[in-house]
Design a protein around this motif. Sequence first.
Motif, PDB file in Angstrom:
ATOM      1  N   PHE A  26     -68.166 -38.582 -54.865  1.00 36.18           N
ATOM      2  CA  PHE A  26     -67.317 -38.989 -55.477  1.00 36.18           C
ATOM      3  C   PHE A  26     -66.309 -38.195 -55.353  1.00 36.18           C
ATOM      4  CE2 PHE A  26     -65.057 -37.987 -59.825  1.00 36.18           C
ATOM      5  CZ  PHE A  26     -63.971 -38.853 -59.254  1.00 36.18           C
ATOM      6  N   PHE A  27     -66.164 -36.598 -55.401  1.00 39.76           N
ATOM      7  CA  PHE A  27     -65.679 -35.913 -55.159  1.00 39.76           C
ATOM      8  C   PHE A  27     -64.890 -35.914 -53.748  1.00 39.76           C
ATOM      9  CE2 PHE A  27     -65.292 -31.705 -52.833  1.00 39.76           C
ATOM     10  CZ  PHE A  27     -63.745 -30.788 -53.337  1.00 39.76           C
ATOM     11  N   LEU A  28     -65.385 -36.457 -52.488  1.00 31.51           N
ATOM     12  CA  LEU A  28     -65.952 -36.458 -51.268  1.00 31.51           C
ATOM     13  C   LEU A  28     -65.025 -37.654 -50.753  1.00 31.51           C
ATOM     14  CD1 LEU A  28     -68.253 -35.546 -49.357  1.00 31.51           C
ATOM     15  CD2 LEU A  28     -67.022 -34.374 -49.921  1.00 31.51           C
ATOM     16  N   ALA A  29     -65.010 -38.751 -51.773  1.00 30.58           N
ATOM     17  CA  ALA A  29     -63.685 -40.346 -51.571  1.00 30.58           C
ATOM     18  C   ALA A  29     -62.566 -39.800 -52.331  1.00 30.58           C
ATOM     19  CB  ALA A  29     -64.423 -41.186 -52.159  1.00 30.58           C
ATOM     20  N   ARG A  65     -58.725 -24.154 -63.108  1.00 34.51           N
ATOM     21  CA  ARG A  65     -59.013 -23.098 -63.835  1.00 34.51           C
ATOM     22  C   ARG A  65     -58.723 -22.158 -62.833  1.00 34.51           C
ATOM     23  NH1 ARG A  65     -64.575 -22.630 -63.195  1.00 34.51           N
ATOM     24  NH2 ARG A  65     -64.882 -21.035 -64.994  1.00 34.51           N
ATOM     25  N   ASN A  66     -58.403 -21.581 -61.609  1.00 31.63           N
ATOM     26  CA  ASN A  66     -58.182 -20.745 -61.019  1.00 31.63           C
ATOM     27  C   ASN A  66     -56.805 -20.114 -60.335  1.00 31.63           C
ATOM     28  OD1 ASN A  66     -58.340 -22.469 -59.491  1.00 31.63           O
ATOM     29  ND2 ASN A  66     -60.448 -21.370 -57.226  1.00 31.63           N
ATOM     30  N   GLY A  72     -60.979 -28.064 -57.200  1.00 25.11           N
ATOM     31  CA  GLY A  72     -62.595 -27.979 -56.349  1.00 25.11           C
ATOM     32  C   GLY A  72     -63.467 -28.773 -56.737  1.00 25.11           C
ATOM     33  N   PHE A  73     -64.351 -29.009 -56.486  1.00 26.46           N
ATOM     34  CA  PHE A  73     -65.763 -29.509 -57.146  1.00 26.46           C
ATOM     35  C   PHE A  73     -66.070 -29.310 -58.662  1.00 26.46           C
ATOM     36  CE2 PHE A  73     -70.162 -30.799 -58.066  1.00 26.46           C
ATOM     37  CZ  PHE A  73     -69.917 -31.844 -57.509  1.00 26.46           C
ATOM     38  N   TRP A  74     -65.979 -28.611 -58.921  1.00 28.22           N
ATOM     39  CA  TRP A  74     -67.014 -28.452 -60.399  1.00 28.22           C
ATOM     40  C   TRP A  74     -65.839 -28.569 -61.576  1.00 28.22           C
ATOM     41  CZ3 TRP A  74     -71.610 -27.923 -60.161  1.00 28.22           C
ATOM     42  CH2 TRP A  74     -72.150 -27.217 -59.405  1.00 28.22           C
TER      43      TRP A  74
END
Length: 196
Positions: A26-29, A65-66, A72-74
């Motif tokens: 899902f992240f890569l898509a 958050r950062n 990012g992924f998380w």
Amino acid sequence: MEEFHEVAIAYYNNAPRNLQRLAWSFFLALDSDGDGQISYTEYINFLRQCGYGWISSNFFKDLDRNRDGCLGFWEVLTLYYVIKTRGLWCQGCQTCLVGLYFTCVSCFDSGSRTYDLCSACYKQKKFSHNHTNFMDNHLLLRSKRGLPAGTANINLALAPRPAINAAAAVDDDLMQSFQALETGVAGGKPNTCIVM
Ligand SMILES: [Zn+2]
Ligand SMILES: [Zn+2]
């Protein structure tokens, strides 16, 4: 948002391998330009394409958050958790509900759409709803084990019993008042905490 992030990681860590792989897919898509992170444009495209237009575009900033301007992924995992399992917004001020919130027990028990409020709106009575029985999310979870004997609902459990009221009125000794409150909260059974 920090709480959602922790919960999303906890679910991921306990998920079976195939589900974890699906999360990465899902992240890569989402990452259409393949730079390993999700830009604001990719985020907005996803919300539009998948029918999550009701999610505020500002939510991106909460997720980031950062504060590096991308997800990012998380952070994407947190987004997924929020849209699939939560999507809870205060009916009073429309903010995303994080942590402690209040929900209408009647709506919750009816199985229909829940009516939820942030602490501030509930505390300051900044809402208009046709039910009056509200419970915070932690207490609601514990109440699923059952309420103390003799109490039909949480409001009755929390209300002081008339006899205890009278006793507290004639003797305002701190300890006695405290014990009376404990007994009232336990629905007449001393030393039984309602949430235990
Ligand atoms: Zn609110
Ligand atoms: Zn209701």
